[in-house]
Design a protein around this motif. Sequence first.
Motif, PDB file in Angstrom:
ATOM      1  N   THR A 190       0.803  -0.958  -0.080  1.00 47.63           N
ATOM      2  CA  THR A 190       0.125  -0.002   0.050  1.00 47.63           C
ATOM      3  C   THR A 190       1.031   1.130  -0.048  1.00 47.63           C
ATOM      4  O   THR A 190       1.829   1.061   0.386  1.00 47.63           O
ATOM      5  CB  THR A 190      -1.006   0.046   1.112  1.00 47.63           C
ATOM      6  OG1 THR A 190      -0.088   0.030   2.507  1.00 47.63           O
ATOM      7  CG2 THR A 190      -2.013  -1.122   1.243  1.00 47.63           C
ATOM      8  N   GLN A 192       0.697   5.259   0.886  1.00 49.15           N
ATOM      9  CA  GLN A 192       0.169   6.561   1.804  1.00 49.15           C
ATOM     10  C   GLN A 192       0.467   7.987   1.105  1.00 49.15           C
ATOM     11  O   GLN A 192       1.813   8.071   1.052  1.00 49.15           O
ATOM     12  CB  GLN A 192       0.249   6.573   3.210  1.00 49.15           C
ATOM     13  CG  GLN A 192      -0.265   7.586   3.830  1.00 49.15           C
ATOM     14  CD  GLN A 192      -1.780   7.384   4.219  1.00 49.15           C
ATOM     15  OE1 GLN A 192      -2.276   6.292   4.435  1.00 49.15           O
ATOM     16  NE2 GLN A 192      -2.572   8.617   3.919  1.00 49.15           N
ATOM     17  N   THR A 194       0.424  12.135   0.896  1.00 46.29           N
ATOM     18  CA  THR A 194       0.172  13.108   1.731  1.00 46.29           C
ATOM     19  C   THR A 194       0.285  14.339   0.821  1.00 46.29           C
ATOM     20  O   THR A 194       1.450  14.488   0.222  1.00 46.29           O
ATOM     21  CB  THR A 194       0.603  13.132   2.818  1.00 46.29           C
ATOM     22  OG1 THR A 194       0.469  11.974   3.689  1.00 46.29           O
ATOM     23  CG2 THR A 194       0.165  14.092   3.995  1.00 46.29           C
ATOM     24  N   ALA A 202      -4.760   6.685   0.683  1.00 46.39           N
ATOM     25  CA  ALA A 202      -4.158   5.312   0.816  1.00 46.39           C
ATOM     26  C   ALA A 202      -4.580   4.543  -0.437  1.00 46.39           C
ATOM     27  O   ALA A 202      -5.634   4.493  -0.852  1.00 46.39           O
ATOM     28  CB  ALA A 202      -4.163   4.703   1.917  1.00 46.39           C
TER      29      ALA A 202
END
Length: 230
Positions: A190, A192, A194, A202
């Motif tokens: 996965t 993530q 930002t 995600a």
Amino acid sequence: MRKRFPSSSLSSYGAGWSANRRIAIVAAAVAGLLALAGIVALLTGGGNDHQAPDSAAPAPTGSPPSSEAAPKPSSGSGSVPKPPQISEPVAYAKAAAQMLWSYDTRYTSRDQQLVGMRAWMTTETKYADWASVSGQVPDPVLWSRMADQDQHATAHVTEGHYPGAFKQALADDPSAITEAYIHVVTINGTQQITWKNGGAGAEERAVTLAVQCRPSHDCSLAAIAPSVTQ
């Protein structure tokens, strides 16, 4: 509306694994095996294509170049981690995937990103497909837009394995790999992402890598396949 720029590894721009280089790498990995044709078919499109996620921000027009000159080491590597000293193919592929899915435009320029990624590559030019790796980096305009939004990403690898066709090829002829010692490994995980003003998201990731691990040597990255092979 969420403001985010497309990202597959670093972007949705995964450049294709050039046909000649792709065939050379896969052939080296399983040279002489009856299963070679099947594995080439898998790596050239028979696998499950990994689709880039939808993005609220429009992608810039045009396509990235199919190849890019090797970056100059003097420019540094920013936040890109150095390759680990690992001699086991799946473990190295996991580390490489985590590197490919992680970036930080706040502290790393595009040139630095390329320098850092280049350090993970095999130095054997016969087997290194730098275009498939450098093609994961957005073009300068998009990288600049990502930097304007302080976009950065971290990754978590959940598992890694040899695709079934590659395992079958090795079972049929274990000695065939001893020319180039290139292993085909699929990694899942996965990412993530930002960006400014609390933006975050995600997404699941998957990639198939060609990893070279010669005896008594640390592993290195040879190429990224254009589609995921399970």
